[in-house]
Write a protein that holds these residues in place. Structure first.
Motif, short mmCIF file in Angstrom:
data_model
loop_
_atom_site.label_atom_id
_atom_site.label_comp_id
_atom_site.label_asym_id
_atom_site.label_seq_id
_atom_site.Cartn_x
_atom_site.Cartn_y
_atom_site.Cartn_z
N ALA A 96 0.81 -1.22 0.00
CA ALA A 96 0.00 0.00 0.00
C ALA A 96 0.84 1.27 0.00
CB ALA A 96 -0.94 -0.01 1.21
N TRP A 97 2.09 1.18 0.42
CA TRP A 97 2.94 2.37 0.49
C TRP A 97 3.99 2.43 -0.62
CZ3 TRP A 97 4.10 2.40 6.47
CH2 TRP A 97 2.90 2.61 7.16
N ALA A 98 3.86 1.59 -1.63
CA ALA A 98 4.80 1.61 -2.75
C ALA A 98 4.60 2.88 -3.58
CB ALA A 98 4.60 0.37 -3.62
N ASP A 99 5.68 3.33 -4.20
CA ASP A 99 5.68 4.55 -5.00
C ASP A 99 6.48 4.27 -6.27
OD1 ASP A 99 6.27 7.04 -6.13
OD2 ASP A 99 6.59 8.02 -4.20
N SER A 100 5.91 4.54 -7.43
CA SER A 100 6.57 4.21 -8.69
C SER A 100 7.84 5.03 -8.92
CB SER A 100 5.61 4.42 -9.87
OG SER A 100 5.21 5.77 -9.94
N ARG A 101 8.08 6.06 -8.11
CA ARG A 101 9.29 6.86 -8.25
C ARG A 101 10.42 6.35 -7.37
NH1 ARG A 101 6.52 12.13 -6.52
NH2 ARG A 101 5.60 10.54 -5.23
N GLN A 102 10.14 5.31 -6.57
CA GLN A 102 11.14 4.75 -5.67
C GLN A 102 11.12 3.23 -5.82
OE1 GLN A 102 9.55 6.41 -2.09
NE2 GLN A 102 10.90 8.18 -2.20
N PHE A 103 12.27 2.62 -5.54
CA PHE A 103 12.43 1.20 -5.82
C PHE A 103 12.94 0.41 -4.62
CE2 PHE A 103 11.97 2.71 -10.00
CZ PHE A 103 11.76 1.63 -10.84
N LEU A 104 12.34 -0.77 -4.42
CA LEU A 104 12.93 -1.82 -3.60
C LEU A 104 13.80 -2.65 -4.54
CD1 LEU A 104 9.78 -2.93 -1.57
CD2 LEU A 104 11.74 -1.64 -0.70
N CYS A 105 14.65 -3.49 -4.00
CA CYS A 105 15.55 -4.27 -4.86
C CYS A 105 14.80 -5.16 -5.84
CB CYS A 105 16.54 -5.07 -4.03
SG CYS A 105 15.81 -6.39 -3.04
N THR A 106 13.67 -5.72 -5.41
CA THR A 106 12.93 -6.63 -6.30
C THR A 106 12.32 -5.91 -7.50
OG1 THR A 106 11.01 -6.40 -4.85
CG2 THR A 106 12.40 -8.35 -4.54
N GLN A 107 12.12 -4.61 -7.40
CA GLN A 107 11.53 -3.86 -8.51
C GLN A 107 12.54 -3.64 -9.64
OE1 GLN A 107 10.10 -0.98 -5.59
NE2 GLN A 107 8.16 -1.02 -6.70
N VAL A 108 13.83 -3.77 -9.37
CA VAL A 108 14.84 -3.67 -10.42
C VAL A 108 14.62 -4.79 -11.43
CG1 VAL A 108 17.33 -3.87 -10.89
CG2 VAL A 108 16.51 -2.51 -8.95
N TYR A 109 14.18 -5.93 -10.96
CA TYR A 109 13.91 -7.10 -11.81
C TYR A 109 12.96 -6.75 -12.96
CZ TYR A 109 11.33 -11.34 -13.05
OH TYR A 109 10.69 -12.34 -13.73
#
Length: 161
Positions: free
Chosen positions: A115-128
């Motif tokens: 719920a707190w994800a932001d498309s302008r910021q990344f967790l490591c798994t989003q690099v995938y």
């Protein structure tokens, strides 16, 4: 190009592995012929020299995709154009930590989306998910708000079976 799932002795790695109950805490893309690793950590999305990266972490699992130096350069540039300089998703990390705490204490299942994800910021798994489709078209895609651990990402990939 090698997709790598790692762990380290850092406190954050230990917390991620403890809360998830899994053996890896980080995902990155190693451009072997370039000597670079693309990943997102507490300082955001960036490239690290592979020797420095592997000095800190231990490779738990990997998938090697055969490419040449020209291909790796093109893939690296393509990915960097999409995410270079993006910040780390601290709020998404805190939400993940909160939800895993609820999972451990109250057995409340993890939601599918953060719920707190932001498309302008990344967790490591989003690099995938910025790996070009043309590289390995059978890879599953993640929703940008997917609540997925590095190990869950590995498990969802076709080659992990």
């Amino acid at each position: 190009m090698i997709l790598i799932w790692t762990k380290s002795k850092s406190p954050l790695s230990k917390v991620i592995r403890w809360t998830s109950g899994q053996d890896c805490s980080h995902f990155a893309v190693h451009f072997e012929t370039l000597g670079l690793v693309l990943h997102s950590n507490l300082i955001g999305v960036h490239l690290s020299v592979d020797q420095d990266f592997f000095h800190e972490g231990v490779n738990v699992m990997h998938y090697k995709h055969i490419t040449g130096m020209i291909d790796e350069s093109a893939i690296c540039l393509s990915m960097m154009r999409k995410i270079a300089g993006k910040g780390y998703a601290f709020l998404a990390l805190f939400y993940f930590a909160w939800r895993t705490l609820l999972l451990h204490v109250f057995r409340a299942p993890l939601p599918e989306k953060n719920a707190w994800a932001d498309s302008r910021q990344f967790l490591c798994t989003q690099v995938y998910d910025v790996i070009p489709d043309s590289i390995i078209p059978t890879f599953p895609h993640l929703d940008e708000k997917a609540m997925v651990t590095p190990h869950d990402l590995w498990s969802s990939c076709e080659y992990a079976t």
